[in-house]
Design an enzyme around this catalytic site. Structure first.
Site, PDB file in Angstrom:
ATOM      1  CG  PHE A   1      -0.391   0.014   2.476  1.00  0.00           C
ATOM      2  CD1 PHE A   1       0.036   1.208   3.204  1.00  0.00           C
ATOM      3  CD2 PHE A   1       0.243  -1.113   3.291  1.00  0.00           C
ATOM      4  CE1 PHE A   1       0.705   1.226   4.408  1.00  0.00           C
ATOM      5  CE2 PHE A   1       1.020  -1.249   4.411  1.00  0.00           C
ATOM      6  CZ  PHE A   1       1.079  -0.022   5.101  1.00  0.00           C
ATOM      7  CB  CYS A   2       1.741   3.780  -1.663  1.00  0.00           C
ATOM      8  SG  CYS A   2       0.821   3.738  -3.038  1.00  0.00           S
ATOM      9  CB  THR A   3       0.017   8.442  -0.060  1.00  0.00           C
ATOM     10  OG1 THR A   3       1.042   8.220   0.773  1.00  0.00           O
ATOM     11  CG2 THR A   3      -0.735   9.497   0.414  1.00  0.00           C
TER      12      THR A   3
END
Length: 313
Positions: free
Chosen positions: A177-179
């Site tokens: 996951f990331c922003t």
């Protein structure tokens, strides 16, 4: 009351062979709609965060979606009371998110998208390796329960981290996951190319998860770093309590700001003993510019970032 400013994070991996020619029309569309912020365009797609009125954001999205290639462009929204950006820019790039590995193309292969409402079940599986693909200073203020922090200072370090720590033969299921979804999407393409079989990534990133998953069901812990003047947002997407050191761009908490090493715009507990004299002088000069601009009610630069170039945000 002043209407809320809409902040839209948007991206799409899509082949744009004419991206150079797209720059001026896109910039004009942003200006015509009163949009602030920066969009990056490359042959592999578009990426950026922008802000404006509701009408302005809708106008920009309509302009983008008039191009059949952009019909399903990914975008997340949040709101703030003050304009979080000062300028309007469109930048031409080799990559819209810089991994630095030739041949990695999410337009050709990508991992399995996981909707926010299905994310909790996936990461609760003990066989799933959960990796946060963001940089160390982002992870330090918030991440998902049980996530691994690669402790990278830029996305360029991610491939070496994976090679050094994980094996496709042993790590069968990987979730990332990331922003906003863009880094983990590219990371998933890279990992598939390295032989990892089951690779998942959070569709829309942390911001979409915070928008759609009720707080009482959340597996998110802390605040989420955002690349604008709000610095962080809470689970309800309201502005967090963090500020940002203009010298090193690291988020600084209330406790950090009470430190003897915190000098607004010049140093903080995270960088006071790491900055070169040249960088320190630049920070001092930049802070003077900021204070002068504030006194004149004019736009001002956010600050020098010694850890990360704008294209890596």
């Amino acid at each position: 009351m002043t209407p809320s400013i809409v902040v839209a994070a948007l991206y799409k991996f899509v082949t744009l062979e004419d991206y150079v020619e797209l720059r001026e029309p896109l910039l004009k569309a942003m200006l015509d709609n009163g949009i602030k912020g920066t969009l990056l365009i490359a042959e592999e797609g578009i990426n950026g965060t922008v802000s404006g009125t509701r009408e302005g954001i809708d106008g920009l999205l309509a302009w983008l979606k008039n191009d059949p290639r952009m019909i399903d462009i990914d975008h997340k929204e949040s709101y703030c009371d003050e304009q979080p950006f000062y300028r309007t820019k469109v930048k031409l790039k080799k990559e819209i998110v810089t991994l630095g590995v030739e041949g990695v193309d999410p337009n050709k292969q990508v991992g399995t998208y996981v909707e926010p409402q299905d994310w909790n079940a996936l990461i609760s599986d003990p066989e799933v390796l959960l990796i946060d693909t963001r940089n160390d200073y982002e992870v330090s203020i918030g991440t998902f329960e049980g996530a691994i922090d690669p402790k990278t200072t830029s996305f360029r370090e991610f491939p070496e981290y994976i090679k050094a720590n994980f094996d496709p033969a042993r790590h069968k299921k990987v979730a990332m996951f990331c922003t906003g979804g863009i880094r983990c999407e590219k990371a998933s393409s890279y990992m598939l190319g390295q032989g990892f079989d089951e690779v998942y990534h959070l569709k829309g990133g942390i911001l979409k998860y915070l928008e759609e998953v009720p707080q009482e069901e959340t597996k998110w812990r802390g605040d989420c770093f955002v690349f604008d003047n709000r610095v962080t947002v809470r689970h309800d997407l309201s502005e967090g309590d963090y500020d940002q050191c203009h010298a090193c761009r690291t988020p600084v908490s209330v406790e950090d700001r009470a430190s003897e090493h915190y000098v607004p715009g010049i140093s903080c507990p995270h960088c006071w003993d790491k900055l070169s004299e040249k960088t320190r002088r630049s920070a001092i000069d930049r802070q003077k510019q900021i204070e002068l601009a504030k006194a004149r009610n004019m736009p001002h630069p956010i600050g020098y970032n010694y850890k990360q170039s704008p294209s890596e945000a």
